[in-house]
Design a protein around this motif. Structure first.
Motif, PDB file in Angstrom:
ATOM      1  N   ILE A   1       0.828  -1.208   0.000  1.00 31.82           N
ATOM      2  CA  ILE A   1       0.000   0.000   0.000  1.00 31.82           C
ATOM      3  C   ILE A   1       0.862   1.257   0.000  1.00 31.82           C
ATOM      4  O   ILE A   1       0.533   2.241  -0.645  1.00 31.82           O
ATOM      5  N   HIS A   2       1.970   1.208   0.700  1.00 28.48           N
ATOM      6  CA  HIS A   2       2.803   2.397   0.875  1.00 28.48           C
ATOM      7  C   HIS A   2       3.821   2.592  -0.251  1.00 28.48           C
ATOM      8  O   HIS A   2       4.616   3.522  -0.197  1.00 28.48           O
ATOM      9  N   LEU A   3       3.777   1.736  -1.266  1.00 27.24           N
ATOM     10  CA  LEU A   3       4.713   1.852  -2.380  1.00 27.24           C
ATOM     11  C   LEU A   3       3.986   2.365  -3.619  1.00 27.24           C
ATOM     12  O   LEU A   3       2.781   2.144  -3.772  1.00 27.24           O
ATOM     13  N   PRO A   4       4.699   3.051  -4.506  1.00 26.58           N
ATOM     14  CA  PRO A   4       4.065   3.507  -5.746  1.00 26.58           C
ATOM     15  C   PRO A   4       3.597   2.309  -6.581  1.00 26.58           C
ATOM     16  O   PRO A   4       4.214   1.241  -6.541  1.00 26.58           O
ATOM     17  N   THR A   5       2.505   2.492  -7.316  1.00 26.80           N
ATOM     18  CA  THR A   5       1.935   1.371  -8.073  1.00 26.80           C
ATOM     19  C   THR A   5       2.862   0.882  -9.180  1.00 26.80           C
ATOM     20  O   THR A   5       2.836  -0.294  -9.517  1.00 26.80           O
ATOM     21  N   SER A   6       3.641   1.761  -9.733  1.00 26.77           N
ATOM     22  CA  SER A   6       4.605   1.321 -10.748  1.00 26.77           C
ATOM     23  C   SER A   6       6.003   1.565 -10.200  1.00 26.77           C
ATOM     24  O   SER A   6       6.452   2.693 -10.068  1.00 26.77           O
ATOM     25  N   GLY A   7       6.642   0.504  -9.851  1.00 25.39           N
ATOM     26  CA  GLY A   7       7.988   0.636  -9.325  1.00 25.39           C
ATOM     27  C   GLY A   7       8.586  -0.716  -9.052  1.00 25.39           C
ATOM     28  O   GLY A   7       7.886  -1.726  -8.908  1.00 25.39           O
ATOM     29  N   SER A   8       9.887  -0.754  -8.963  1.00 28.52           N
ATOM     30  CA  SER A   8      10.573  -2.029  -8.764  1.00 28.52           C
ATOM     31  C   SER A   8      10.442  -2.537  -7.332  1.00 28.52           C
ATOM     32  O   SER A   8      10.573  -3.732  -7.088  1.00 28.52           O
ATOM     33  N   ALA A   9      10.160  -1.650  -6.381  1.00 29.18           N
ATOM     34  CA  ALA A   9      10.062  -2.075  -4.981  1.00 29.18           C
ATOM     35  C   ALA A   9       8.909  -3.058  -4.780  1.00 29.18           C
ATOM     36  O   ALA A   9       9.043  -4.049  -4.051  1.00 29.18           O
ATOM     37  N   ARG A  10       7.779  -2.805  -5.449  1.00 29.85           N
ATOM     38  CA  ARG A  10       6.633  -3.726  -5.349  1.00 29.85           C
ATOM     39  C   ARG A  10       7.004  -5.087  -5.923  1.00 29.85           C
ATOM     40  O   ARG A  10       6.711  -6.126  -5.341  1.00 29.85           O
ATOM     41  N   ARG A  11       7.637  -5.047  -7.055  1.00 35.01           N
ATOM     42  CA  ARG A  11       8.037  -6.289  -7.733  1.00 35.01           C
ATOM     43  C   ARG A  11       8.991  -7.093  -6.866  1.00 35.01           C
ATOM     44  O   ARG A  11       8.883  -8.313  -6.766  1.00 35.01           O
ATOM     45  N   ILE A  12       9.916  -6.410  -6.208  1.00 27.79           N
ATOM     46  CA  ILE A  12      10.886  -7.092  -5.348  1.00 27.79           C
ATOM     47  C   ILE A  12      10.183  -7.771  -4.180  1.00 27.79           C
ATOM     48  O   ILE A  12      10.490  -8.913  -3.839  1.00 27.79           O
ATOM     49  N   LEU A  13       9.212  -7.089  -3.561  1.00 26.39           N
ATOM     50  CA  LEU A  13       8.458  -7.695  -2.458  1.00 26.39           C
ATOM     51  C   LEU A  13       7.718  -8.949  -2.914  1.00 26.39           C
ATOM     52  O   LEU A  13       7.716  -9.969  -2.226  1.00 26.39           O
ATOM     53  N   ILE A  14       7.088  -8.879  -4.076  1.00 25.99           N
ATOM     54  CA  ILE A  14       6.361 -10.029  -4.606  1.00 25.99           C
ATOM     55  C   ILE A  14       7.325 -11.164  -4.936  1.00 25.99           C
ATOM     56  O   ILE A  14       7.053 -12.334  -4.638  1.00 25.99           O
ATOM     57  N   GLN A  15       8.466 -10.830  -5.511  1.00 28.74           N
ATOM     58  CA  GLN A  15       9.470 -11.851  -5.835  1.00 28.74           C
ATOM     59  C   GLN A  15       9.978 -12.539  -4.572  1.00 28.74           C
ATOM     60  O   GLN A  15      10.134 -13.759  -4.547  1.00 28.74           O
ATOM     61  N   GLU A  16      10.231 -11.753  -3.524  1.00 30.59           N
ATOM     62  CA  GLU A  16      10.702 -12.335  -2.264  1.00 30.59           C
ATOM     63  C   GLU A  16       9.665 -13.287  -1.674  1.00 30.59           C
ATOM     64  O   GLU A  16      10.009 -14.366  -1.198  1.00 30.59           O
ATOM     65  N   ALA A  17       8.405 -12.881  -1.709  1.00 33.05           N
ATOM     66  CA  ALA A  17       7.341 -13.739  -1.177  1.00 33.05           C
ATOM     67  C   ALA A  17       7.220 -15.018  -2.004  1.00 33.05           C
ATOM     68  O   ALA A  17       7.047 -16.108  -1.444  1.00 33.05           O
ATOM     69  N   SER A  18       7.315 -14.887  -3.320  1.00 28.19           N
ATOM     70  CA  SER A  18       7.186 -16.076  -4.172  1.00 28.19           C
ATOM     71  C   SER A  18       8.346 -17.043  -3.950  1.00 28.19           C
ATOM     72  O   SER A  18       8.144 -18.254  -3.924  1.00 28.19           O
ATOM     73  N   GLN A  19       9.538 -16.513  -3.742  1.00 27.41           N
ATOM     74  CA  GLN A  19      10.688 -17.373  -3.478  1.00 27.41           C
ATOM     75  C   GLN A  19      10.590 -18.017  -2.093  1.00 27.41           C
ATOM     76  O   GLN A  19      10.921 -19.197  -1.937  1.00 27.41           O
ATOM     77  N   LYS A  20      10.126 -17.265  -1.130  1.00 24.84           N
ATOM     78  CA  LYS A  20      10.011 -17.789   0.235  1.00 24.84           C
ATOM     79  C   LYS A  20       9.048 -18.966   0.303  1.00 24.84           C
ATOM     80  O   LYS A  20       9.294 -19.941   1.007  1.00 24.84           O
ATOM     81  N   PHE A  21       7.934 -18.874  -0.440  1.00 25.32           N
ATOM     82  CA  PHE A  21       6.921 -19.925  -0.391  1.00 25.32           C
ATOM     83  C   PHE A  21       6.996 -20.859  -1.599  1.00 25.32           C
ATOM     84  O   PHE A  21       6.135 -21.724  -1.777  1.00 25.32           O
ATOM     85  N   ASN A  22       8.027 -20.663  -2.423  1.00 23.95           N
ATOM     86  CA  ASN A  22       8.278 -21.527  -3.579  1.00 23.95           C
ATOM     87  C   ASN A  22       7.062 -21.611  -4.507  1.00 23.95           C
ATOM     88  O   ASN A  22       6.628 -22.702  -4.883  1.00 23.95           O
ATOM     89  N   ILE A  23       6.506 -20.456  -4.843  1.00 29.59           N
ATOM     90  CA  ILE A  23       5.392 -20.366  -5.776  1.00 29.59           C
ATOM     91  C   ILE A  23       5.690 -19.259  -6.777  1.00 29.59           C
ATOM     92  O   ILE A  23       6.631 -18.489  -6.602  1.00 29.59           O
TER      93      ILE A  23
END
Length: 72
Positions: free
Chosen positions: A17-39
């Motif tokens: 919510i606190h990140l801009p809608t278009s930016g690499s920070a959102r993508r990085i958070l999603i990538q970290e979550a996907s790697q953590k849960f292997n999905i």
């Protein structure tokens, strides 16, 4: 499909919510979550959307058209 715990999804949503809608920070958070849960990243987005935390403005307006407003 592997499920991400609801608490983790809520926490991730609060961070997004606190990140801009278009930016690499959102993508990085999603990538970290996907790697953590292997999905996949799309599975993370899908599970976030399934929570229905944020009703879009378009959906709100369409629901308003279906209801009547009482004036007092």
């Amino acid at each position: 499909m592997k499920k991400i715990p609801t608490e983790v999804l809520f926490h991730l949503d609060q961070q997004l919510i606190h990140l801009p809608t278009s930016g690499s920070a959102r993508r990085i958070l999603i990538q970290e979550a996907s790697q953590k849960f292997n999905i996949s990243e799309s599975s993370v987005y899908r599970q976030l959307n399934a929570l229905h935390l944020h009703v879009s403005e378009r959906k709100r307006r369409s629901e308003d058209r279906k209801s009547t407003r009482l004036n007092s």
